[in-house]
Design a protein around this motif. Structure first.
Motif, PDB file in Angstrom:
ATOM      1  N   UNK A 152     -36.428 -24.245  46.518  1.00 53.72           N
ATOM      2  CA  UNK A 152     -35.549 -25.542  46.577  1.00 53.72           C
ATOM      3  C   UNK A 152     -36.196 -26.633  46.319  1.00 53.72           C
ATOM      4  N   UNK A 153     -37.438 -26.771  46.721  1.00 55.67           N
ATOM      5  CA  UNK A 153     -38.240 -27.816  46.733  1.00 55.67           C
ATOM      6  C   UNK A 153     -38.804 -28.205  45.194  1.00 55.67           C
ATOM      7  N   UNK A 154     -39.280 -27.242  44.568  1.00 53.89           N
ATOM      8  CA  UNK A 154     -40.002 -27.477  43.411  1.00 53.89           C
ATOM      9  C   UNK A 154     -38.805 -27.047  42.219  1.00 53.89           C
ATOM     10  N   UNK A 155     -37.438 -26.431  42.496  1.00 55.23           N
ATOM     11  CA  UNK A 155     -36.707 -26.338  41.628  1.00 55.23           C
ATOM     12  C   UNK A 155     -37.465 -25.250  40.513  1.00 55.23           C
ATOM     13  N   UNK A 156     -37.830 -23.960  41.329  1.00 56.86           N
ATOM     14  CA  UNK A 156     -38.458 -23.131  40.351  1.00 56.86           C
ATOM     15  C   UNK A 156     -37.760 -21.644  40.913  1.00 56.86           C
ATOM     16  N   UNK A 157     -38.284 -20.627  40.084  1.00 57.80           N
ATOM     17  CA  UNK A 157     -38.240 -19.378  40.447  1.00 57.80           C
ATOM     18  C   UNK A 157     -38.642 -18.961  41.961  1.00 57.80           C
ATOM     19  N   UNK A 158     -38.113 -17.996  42.438  1.00 55.72           N
ATOM     20  CA  UNK A 158     -38.543 -17.459  43.773  1.00 55.72           C
ATOM     21  C   UNK A 158     -40.104 -17.043  43.590  1.00 55.72           C
ATOM     22  N   UNK A 206     -34.794 -17.248  60.058  1.00 56.81           N
ATOM     23  CA  UNK A 206     -34.412 -15.896  60.549  1.00 56.81           C
ATOM     24  C   UNK A 206     -33.986 -15.998  62.161  1.00 56.81           C
ATOM     25  N   UNK A 207     -32.882 -15.401  62.506  1.00 55.39           N
ATOM     26  CA  UNK A 207     -32.464 -15.587  63.788  1.00 55.39           C
ATOM     27  C   UNK A 207     -33.101 -14.198  64.549  1.00 55.39           C
ATOM     28  N   UNK A 208     -32.824 -13.084  64.027  1.00 56.66           N
ATOM     29  CA  UNK A 208     -33.494 -11.879  64.514  1.00 56.66           C
ATOM     30  C   UNK A 208     -33.905 -10.816  63.427  1.00 56.66           C
ATOM     31  N   UNK A 209     -34.604 -10.110  63.445  1.00 52.27           N
ATOM     32  CA  UNK A 209     -35.092  -9.115  62.633  1.00 52.27           C
ATOM     33  C   UNK A 209     -36.509  -9.219  62.076  1.00 52.27           C
ATOM     34  N   UNK A 210     -36.996  -8.315  61.334  1.00 60.68           N
ATOM     35  CA  UNK A 210     -38.218  -8.237  60.849  1.00 60.68           C
ATOM     36  C   UNK A 210     -38.461  -8.175  59.367  1.00 60.68           C
ATOM     37  N   UNK A 211     -39.178  -8.890  58.620  1.00 61.45           N
ATOM     38  CA  UNK A 211     -38.959  -9.037  57.127  1.00 61.45           C
ATOM     39  C   UNK A 211     -40.281  -8.915  56.437  1.00 61.45           C
ATOM     40  N   UNK A 212     -40.455  -8.263  55.454  1.00 58.35           N
ATOM     41  CA  UNK A 212     -41.691  -8.077  54.642  1.00 58.35           C
ATOM     42  C   UNK A 212     -41.587  -9.261  53.717  1.00 58.35           C
ATOM     43  N   UNK A 213     -42.854  -9.959  53.338  1.00 56.94           N
ATOM     44  CA  UNK A 213     -42.874 -10.849  52.162  1.00 56.94           C
ATOM     45  C   UNK A 213     -43.971 -10.363  51.264  1.00 56.94           C
ATOM     46  N   UNK A 214     -43.327 -10.201  50.134  1.00 56.41           N
ATOM     47  CA  UNK A 214     -44.542  -9.472  48.943  1.00 56.41           C
ATOM     48  C   UNK A 214     -44.641 -10.596  47.913  1.00 56.41           C
ATOM     49  N   UNK A 246     -37.337 -16.878  64.171  1.00 53.71           N
ATOM     50  CA  UNK A 246     -37.684 -18.226  64.403  1.00 53.71           C
ATOM     51  C   UNK A 246     -38.605 -18.619  62.769  1.00 53.71           C
ATOM     52  N   UNK A 247     -39.032 -17.760  62.059  1.00 50.42           N
ATOM     53  CA  UNK A 247     -39.626 -17.825  60.545  1.00 50.42           C
ATOM     54  C   UNK A 247     -38.611 -18.378  59.705  1.00 50.42           C
ATOM     55  N   UNK A 248     -39.215 -18.717  58.702  1.00 54.35           N
ATOM     56  CA  UNK A 248     -38.215 -19.257  57.510  1.00 54.35           C
ATOM     57  C   UNK A 248     -38.813 -19.104  56.116  1.00 54.35           C
ATOM     58  N   UNK A 249     -37.738 -18.922  55.122  1.00 59.86           N
ATOM     59  CA  UNK A 249     -38.512 -18.722  53.912  1.00 59.86           C
ATOM     60  C   UNK A 249     -37.364 -19.344  52.692  1.00 59.86           C
TER      61      UNK A 249
END
Length: 151
Positions: free
Chosen positions: A35-41, A5-13, A27-30
């Motif tokens: 990608x690491x486990x090759x699984x669904x989100x 995330x460069x700018x903005x606010x997100x909700x993680x549910x 500055x956060x990421x998701x």
């Protein structure tokens, strides 16, 4: 994709896991778990404001991780070879040791280990210094013994 995330606010549910959504922002990421486990989100991420994201595809993400891991291994191998305890280890054993290392960060005044408690970790000081205090009995005042530094 992996997102930064460069700018903005997100909700993680994470439905069913935690009834209160987590908020992330610049500055956060998701996206790394899929990608690491090759699984669904494992979560739904929703923009709560206008936002700018950087995205990295799976192949590039994994390549970046491998390059970072290789650089980390060399850095730690060079460091551990300077310590008498590790100096005589052969390369495969040294690499297995490095793979087992976990970085922990402490702040000034934090207690790293406590006398009279069971020890279950081995620490190597990478940077900084710490002071060692010993009590003669559990009820006595601790006395300064020495200062430990890198290595």
């Amino acid at each position: 994709y992996f997102y930064v995330i460069e700018t903005g606010v997100f909700e993680v549910d994470r439905t069913g896991e935690n009834p209160i959504p987590r908020i992330i922002n610049s500055g956060d990421s998701f996206g790394e778990i899929a990608l690491l486990l090759n699984c669904k989100r494992s979560a739904t991420v929703t923009a709560k404001t206008d936002a700018v994201l950087w995205r990295v595809d799976r192949f590039t993400f994994r390549r970046m991780l491998m390059q970072h891991a290789g650089a980390k291994s060399e850095k730690y191998a060079d460091f551990l070879r300077t310590l008498p305890l590790f100096a005589s280890l052969d390369q495969p054993t040294l690499m297995r040791t490095i793979d087992a290392l976990q970085l922990e960060t402490f702040h000034a005044g934090d207690a790293i280990v406590r006398q009279f408690e069971m020890g279950d970790k081995f620490y190597i000081i990478e940077t900084g210094r710490c002071e060692v205090f010993i009590q003669q009995t559990p009820d006595s005042e601790p006395g300064f013994v020495r200062e430990l530094t890198e290595g």
